[in-house]
Every structure is written in C-alpha cells, then in structure tokens.
Enzyme design. Structure first.
Site, mmCIF file in Angstrom:
data_model
loop_
_atom_site.group_PDB
_atom_site.id
_atom_site.type_symbol
_atom_site.label_atom_id
_atom_site.label_comp_id
_atom_site.label_asym_id
_atom_site.label_seq_id
_atom_site.Cartn_x
_atom_site.Cartn_y
_atom_site.Cartn_z
ATOM 1 N N ASP A 107 -2.347 6.429 3.466
ATOM 2 C CA ASP A 107 -2.489 6.326 2.017
ATOM 3 C C ASP A 107 -1.503 7.326 1.422
ATOM 4 O O ASP A 107 -0.408 7.482 1.951
ATOM 5 C CB ASP A 107 -3.944 6.599 1.606
ATOM 6 C CG ASP A 107 -4.344 5.883 0.325
ATOM 7 O OD1 ASP A 107 -3.661 6.095 -0.691
ATOM 8 O OD2 ASP A 107 -5.334 5.142 0.313
ATOM 9 N N HIS A 111 1.370 5.547 0.918
ATOM 10 C CA HIS A 111 1.511 4.873 -0.364
ATOM 11 C C HIS A 111 2.420 5.641 -1.301
ATOM 12 O O HIS A 111 3.100 5.049 -2.138
ATOM 13 C CB HIS A 111 0.140 4.692 -1.014
ATOM 14 C CG HIS A 111 -0.722 3.703 -0.296
ATOM 15 N ND1 HIS A 111 -2.028 3.436 -0.664
ATOM 16 C CD2 HIS A 111 -0.479 2.909 0.771
ATOM 17 C CE1 HIS A 111 -2.537 2.525 0.141
ATOM 18 N NE2 HIS A 111 -1.624 2.197 1.021
#
Length: 484
Positions: free
Chosen positions: A292, A326
C-alpha cells in the site's frame, strides 16, 4: 562481575542527528536518540529458544520485566528464529536484534487478545499488535535482524494482484475461504466479520461474541507505538505485517533510521510507515517496499480526528527509497487533525503507483500546509508523478482507473469544519522518467488547492498534467514531455 549502571543524565550525549536539523525551512527543535542504562540481558537467560518452534512469549515477558525492575537496559536477541506471541515493550529499554536474529510472530489468533486501540484514524477494537508500546519514554528497536509478522495468515487476497501460480499456491489448504473466484479470506470468521460490519451496528451494541467471531478480521498493525516519547527504530528489517507495518501514533521525538519496511505487493493494507499525529520525527536512510502506501503522514479521521486536534508536524524525510506501493510519499487521507511543517528531500521512488500523493475528501476537515519537497527522483511511476486528489474514495489510483471510477468536480458545497484544505506546498527539483500522467490537481470547488509552488520539474509521461479547482499555482521551469 559487577556492572555499574550510570544514570542516563550522567552519560555523555552527542547528537549524531544534528545535521538533519540544520537545513529545515520551519522551526523544528533538535532532539537526539534515546540513551539507555548499561544493564544487559539476553533472551536465552529467560528461557528463550531460537529454534523457530518453541514459543518464546513468556521469555520476552520475563526479560522485559527484569529490565524494567533494573530501571531499563538492552535486551539482546541473538541469531536464531525466535517464535513468539505479542511483545510488550517497556520504558528505557532497547530491543536489540543481532545479525541473523529473526523474531517470527505466531499466526495463532488466540495469542492476540482484542484490545482498545486505533486503526485508520479512529478508535477501535483490534487484535493486540505483535509489538506494542503505550505511553513509554525512551524506547528502541535496533540491530541487524528481522521482525516478521506472519501476515499471510491474516490478510485477504485479491486474485488480480498475484499470478495464477501464486494464487493456487497461496490459497490451497483447508484454512481459507473463497468468496467467488476472485477473493480469498484467511478464515470463515473473516467472511462473517465482513458481513457483520456492513450492518453498521454501533460498537456499543456489539456483543463480546460478535467481537470474538471477527477476531481474524481485526488484524493488527505490526509495530504499534502509542503516546511514546523518544523513540528509535534503527537498522532492523520489519516485514510481512498483518495490516500496517510501522505505526507511531501521537508520539514525540521519533527517529526511524536505516530500517527496511517491506510487504508483498499484494498485501492488503500493507503500508510501510504510517506516522500519525506525531510531533518531531526524522525518517532517514530507510527503504520501504509496500503493498500500500510507502511513507504516509496522517492525523486522524473525520470528527474524531478533529476532536483529537493533534497535527502531524515537524517531520524530516531524508534519503529514503520506496519501491512498489500505492504512493511514495503520501499525506492522507486521514488528515483531519492537520499536517504541517514537513520536509521531504533526497528520496527516490521506483515503480510506485504514484510518486507524491496528497489525498482527502469532504468530511475530513483539517489543514495540510507548509510542506517542502525537493530533490526527488522517480522512475516507472504507474499513474501520476504528483497528485492532489480531494475526491479520494478508498481505492488506490490504479484500482480507480481499472474500475473506471473517475473523481468528478461537482457543485460548490458549503465550507465548514468538515472541508479539507491543502495550501502552501513547495515542490522543486523533481525528476521523473516514465509516468502514466505527469500531474493531477483535483481540488474542491468550494476550497481549491491553493498556493502550490512547482519549480525545476522534469517529467516524461504518457499524459500531460491536468489542473482542476486550484489557484495560485506557480510554475517555474516545469518541463513535461508527453511520450508518444
């Protein structure tokens, strides 16, 4: 042999981190690494066995109790695989992993009782974190070893995030549960919890049986430090966390130096570092490879974050590398308590979805301001080199694009305490080779993104920059080459 323990005030202290405070464009007090008494302990002395099978939970408990009684000191973990349940740190102690030492946490949920804590910016009940510290003073994790959270036993898995071979290998066995043919849960209880939470039953109305039935769903962050002062994480590899990897919350004087925080690219909620509502922090010379966001700055969510009113402030990020994730450097989306006085420099982002990522949405409130970013290199950025997205919906940017979701500007809404603000942000000396899009500024019509300085920026991308609902955007020597 008699060991003399000198009081910490009597020991010579040299601030080896002073150089990081010399070039900061805002008022930031200098602080140094915590200093510990000379008392030494070894996990073997307390019954620990590093064979990867013997449970060492009680050995760690006894060792820290011993050091606490002595006023603090260092607990050494030698080479070996130390299989254990949760470890509760103590004030004035340094958990030191020698080269070749691996602390491996048990995947058995029975060892992780439900506790009142915080997650994603809100008070919550979660499973006890593998490493936990509450209201501690002078605490460290140092050395050359590895801390492994055994996260694959906790996390769900999306089929599109792995190869077919990985999918077959990772989902075989009798412990998991398939939801359709695209999503795998680590247990049937996980599925039941997902359904229960969708009922939006207030926390106060959930029975203890409800909570226990969803224990696997309530997966913890791996390193949870709450309300601690004088924190040092140095040299250690933190990997394979059940949820977020490293989470200092409402801490003061935090140094993260030369660590590696890594998770598989498919790790759901596998953030590398989430620094939340902390004051005075150095994040230096560290590597993040996450499922993430890589390095993320937060300060609580919505009304609860605004009530907490503790901004994340006075932070220097210097000399760090972020691989898959991300975002490389990220602010939000839980930033309701505010974010200010942040310096990010001399970093490199290699293959992240987004390079510099600022995200929020209506309802958050909070002010993000006085952010200084310079001397950043990026390659192979999948989507945006730089993005401000005030319509963040919970998906990664890549997931939004793949699903066809698009954040549209809408009618002007009333401005109140729930309106997030992003202003006074300075970005310079940025080199990005190969991005999906150069930049996206997507502000709110009632509260445009304001006063952003872009200077000496060179980006090669498949799409040009796009600007919506922003004002006072200064561009000097901004060069975007749109690749054919």
């Amino acid at each position: 042999m008699l060991v003399m323990v000198l009081p910490m005030a009597m020991r010579a202290q040299t601030n080896t981190y002073q150089a990081y405070f010399n070039d900061v464009p805002f008022g930031m007090p200098a602080f140094s690494a915590p200093v510990f008494p000379n008392t030494e302990a070894n996990i073997k002395q307390f019954g620990g066995v590093g064979d990867g099978q013997t449970l060492c939970t009680e050995a760690f408990r006894k060792a820290f109790a011993y050091l606490e009684q002595k006023g603090g000191g260092r607990l050494t973990v030698p080479a070996g695989v130390w299989f254990t349940g949760p470890i509760d740190l103590k004030s004035n102690t340094n958990l030191h992993l020698e080269k070749g030492a691996i602390i491996l946490f048990s995947p058995d949920e029975e060892y992780y009782p439900l506790v009142n804590t915080y997650y994603e910016g809100l008070a919550s009940r979660r499973c006890h974190s593998p490493i936990y510290g509450l209201n501690l003073v002078n605490v460290a994790i140092t050395g050359q070893g590895v801390i492994d959270g055994n996260g694959q036993a906790w996390r769900p898995l999306k089929r599109e995030k792995v190869t077919e071979g990985q999918w077959k290998e990772m989902t075989r066995g009798d412990n998991g549960f398939f939801k359709g043919d695209r999503l795998w849960y680590p247990s049937k209880g996980f599925v039941a919890a997902d359904s229960l939470l969708r009922l939006n039953k207030p926390i106060s109305e959930r029975s203890e049986a409800d909570w226990l039935s969803m224990r696997r769903f309530l997966r913890p962050v791996m390193v949870s430090l709450v309300g601690c002062k004088n924190v040092l994480l140095q040299g250690v590899i933190f990997q394979n966390s059940p949820a977020w990897n490293i989470h200092p919350l409402m801490c003061e004087n935090v140094i993260i130096d030369g660590v590696t925080a890594r998770n598989p690219s498919y790790a759901q909620n596998g953030d590398g570092l989430d620094l939340e509502s902390c004051r005075n922090a150095l994040i230096i010379n560290s590597v993040f490879d996450a499922g993430d966001d890589g390095i993320c700055i937060k300060s609580g969510k919505d009304a609860e974050g605004r009530k907490r009113a503790r901004p994340c402030e006075n932070v220097v990020v210097d000399g760090c590398t972020v691989f898959a994730g991300h975002g490389g450097f990220v602010v939000g989306s839980e930033m309701s308590g505010g974010v200010r006085n942040i310096l990010v420099k001399n970093c490199q982002f290699l293959g992240t979805d987004v390079g510099l990522r600022f995200k929020s949405r209506r309802g958050r409130g909070g002010i993000v301001e006085n952010i200084f970013i310079r001397d950043i290199s990026m390659t192979d950025i999948k989507v945006d080199a730089i993005i401000f997205n005030l319509y963040y919906g919970g998906q990664s940017v890549v997931e939004m694009m793949q699903s066809g979701t698009k954040a549209n500007n809408v009618d002007v809404m009333p401005v109140d305490e729930t309106t997030p603000q992003f202003r006074n942000i300075h970005i310079e000396n940025i080199m990005c080779q190969s991005a999906g899009r150069a930049m996206l500024f997507n502000g709110l019509p009632e509260m445009p993104i304001e006063n952003i300085d872009l200077k000496n920026i060179n980006i090669t991308a498949r799409q040009d920059a796009a600007f919506f609902n922003c004002k006072k955007i200064s561009r000097k020597n901004v060069n975007i080459k749109v690749a054919k």
